[in-house]
Design a protein around this motif. Structure first.
Motif, PDB file in Angstrom:
ATOM      1  N   LEU A  40       0.834  -1.203   0.000  1.00  0.00           N
ATOM      2  CA  LEU A  40       0.000   0.000   0.000  1.00  0.00           C
ATOM      3  C   LEU A  40       0.869   1.253   0.000  1.00  0.00           C
ATOM      4  CD1 LEU A  40      -2.730  -1.061   2.581  1.00  0.00           C
ATOM      5  CD2 LEU A  40      -2.977  -0.889   0.110  1.00  0.00           C
ATOM      6  N   LEU A  41       1.970   1.192   0.739  1.00  0.00           N
ATOM      7  CA  LEU A  41       2.885   2.329   0.760  1.00  0.00           C
ATOM      8  C   LEU A  41       3.549   2.521  -0.592  1.00  0.00           C
ATOM      9  CD1 LEU A  41       4.534   1.753   4.262  1.00  0.00           C
ATOM     10  CD2 LEU A  41       2.616   3.247   3.680  1.00  0.00           C
ATOM     11  N   ILE A  42       3.789   1.420  -1.304  1.00  0.00           N
ATOM     12  CA  ILE A  42       4.351   1.525  -2.654  1.00  0.00           C
ATOM     13  C   ILE A  42       3.413   2.328  -3.548  1.00  0.00           C
ATOM     14  CG2 ILE A  42       4.939   0.210  -4.730  1.00  0.00           C
ATOM     15  CD1 ILE A  42       5.955  -2.015  -2.904  1.00  0.00           C
ATOM     16  N   ALA A  88      -9.251   4.190   0.745  1.00  0.00           N
ATOM     17  CA  ALA A  88     -10.045   3.392   1.685  1.00  0.00           C
ATOM     18  C   ALA A  88      -9.275   2.150   2.119  1.00  0.00           C
ATOM     19  CB  ALA A  88     -11.371   2.999   1.038  1.00  0.00           C
ATOM     20  N   GLY A  89      -8.616   1.510   1.181  1.00  0.00           N
ATOM     21  CA  GLY A  89      -7.834   0.328   1.517  1.00  0.00           C
ATOM     22  C   GLY A  89      -6.700   0.632   2.474  1.00  0.00           C
ATOM     23  N   MET A  90      -6.044   1.769   2.275  1.00  0.00           N
ATOM     24  CA  MET A  90      -4.971   2.166   3.177  1.00  0.00           C
ATOM     25  C   MET A  90      -5.498   2.372   4.595  1.00  0.00           C
ATOM     26  SD  MET A  90      -2.851   4.808   0.752  1.00  0.00           S
ATOM     27  CE  MET A  90      -1.844   5.328   2.122  1.00  0.00           C
ATOM     28  N   VAL A 132       8.061   0.910   5.462  1.00  0.00           N
ATOM     29  CA  VAL A 132       8.296   2.187   4.777  1.00  0.00           C
ATOM     30  C   VAL A 132       9.604   2.120   3.973  1.00  0.00           C
ATOM     31  CG1 VAL A 132       8.762   4.639   5.103  1.00  0.00           C
ATOM     32  CG2 VAL A 132       6.979   3.521   6.459  1.00  0.00           C
ATOM     33  N   ALA A 133      10.648   1.560   4.582  1.00  0.00           N
ATOM     34  CA  ALA A 133      11.928   1.441   3.886  1.00  0.00           C
ATOM     35  C   ALA A 133      11.817   0.507   2.690  1.00  0.00           C
ATOM     36  CB  ALA A 133      12.992   0.941   4.860  1.00  0.00           C
ATOM     37  N   TYR A 134      11.068  -0.580   2.865  1.00  0.00           N
ATOM     38  CA  TYR A 134      10.850  -1.527   1.772  1.00  0.00           C
ATOM     39  C   TYR A 134      10.145  -0.859   0.604  1.00  0.00           C
ATOM     40  CZ  TYR A 134       7.493  -4.827  -0.408  1.00  0.00           C
ATOM     41  OH  TYR A 134       6.663  -5.509  -1.260  1.00  0.00           O
ATOM     42  N   ALA A 135       9.073  -0.134   0.898  1.00  0.00           N
ATOM     43  CA  ALA A 135       8.313   0.534  -0.158  1.00  0.00           C
ATOM     44  C   ALA A 135       9.166   1.580  -0.874  1.00  0.00           C
ATOM     45  CB  ALA A 135       7.060   1.180   0.430  1.00  0.00           C
TER      46      ALA A 135
END
Length: 318
Positions: free
Chosen positions: A107-109, A127-129, A162-165
């Motif tokens: 989602l962060l991506i 909405a999904g976030m 967050v770092a992954y995204a």
């Protein structure tokens, strides 16, 4: 994209998902003997050696200058910061919970893609976030019974997400200019350099660590890092970041199964409920509204997916 190439990309994504799921269990196993930074450095060094040997055999050169920005950012955030934060987080929560929380990453991506790449941000994604965030909060509350340390663990896993995204968004453009092996190898090297301040801890802890913990660390470097990050980059170069992110939704279920078999760990009912909310939010964000027109001419079929156009990836060296 021809059929054989599509199948290869699907197979590569499958290898990545299975190996990344096993990484959560191995991190949990090795974390009793190695501190977060030392484990990350040992993993990255093992991965860099394995990748370096492959690069020498394949005679891969240095990546083009245009690819270095994405490689450096992904190496810093994904290979470096992500691994330290995840290792630390897994010392506070079980492997299944860590995998569930980190899977907010897709989602962060989408969010970062909208901000940095101009991707659309439909209401369903917002909405999904919100639903997934509620799931992450539920997971944190369900694990907060031991002096609040598990809340710290969930927070660390969220930082890892967050770092992954951020790493994925930075890596995608680099894959248009360099091969998957180049991007992975030099990203791993950047991460290892970032973690060098933990070298003293690694040497000290390796002297006292049991063989099983050290073997787990080497396994993390060779398979979930060297192999899985390369298969990830190979598949990512042939599809979109959001679609690749969607493949990781299978990780939590695999982690719960592996944790039960290897560690005897099964998340509680409330934890699982939070994980379900996380995945439900992902499902909402990835759903598509039906397209209607007044005349119906040229309208897409209800629920039909809109084709995505992906630039041709840079040819791999053979």
């Amino acid at each position: 994209m021809n059929v054989p190439q599509s199948r290869l990309a699907t197979a590569a994504a499958t290898v990545t998902v299975v190996l990344w799921a096993s990484a959560f269990v191995s991190i949990r196993s090795a974390g009793g003997a190695y501190s977060p930074g030392a484990l990350a450095l040992g993993r990255l060094l093992a991965g860099a050696v394995a990748l370096g040997v492959i690069c020498l055999v394949r005679r891969e050169g240095w990546p083009p200058r245009a690819a270095w920005r994405g490689i450096a950012i992904s190496g810093l955030l994904w290979f470096g910061f992500y691994m330290v934060a995840l290792n630390w987080g897994e010392q506070q929560v079980d492997a299944g919970t860590a995998a569930l929380v980190v899977n907010v990453g897709p989602l962060l991506i989408a969010l970062l893609g909208a901000r940095l790449l101009g991707d659309p941000m439909p209401p369903r994604l917002l909405a999904g976030m919100a639903v997934s965030f509620a799931g992450a909060v539920t997971v944190g509350l369900s694990m907060s019974g031991e002096g609040g340390s598990s809340v710290l663990g969930v927070a660390l896993c969220l930082l890892a997400a967050v770092a992954y995204a951020s790493g994925v968004v930075a890596q995608k453009p680099a894959l248009g200019r360099a091969s998957a092996l180049q991007v992975t190898t030099f990203g791993c090297l950047v991460g290892a350099v970032v973690c060098l301040p933990f070298a003293g801890q690694l040497v000290h802890e390796a002297a006292d660590a049991p063989l099983s913990a050290t073997l787990n660390m080497v396994y993390l470097g060779v398979f979930p890092t060297a192999l899985a990050f390369t298969t990830w980059a190979y598949a990512l170069a042939r599809t979109t970041a959001s679609r690749m992110g969607a493949t990781t939704y299978a990780v939590p279920a695999l982690v719960v199964l592996m944790s039960w078999l290897a560690l005897g760990e099964v998340p509680g009912l409330l934890t699982l409920a939070g994980g379900v909310l996380c995945l439900a939010g992902v499902a909402v964000s990835r759903s598509r509204a039906r397209t209607r027109t007044a005349s119906g001419a040229g309208a897409a079929a209800p629920g039909a997916a809109v084709p995505e156009t992906v630039p041709e990836p840079r040819p791999e060296r053979t």
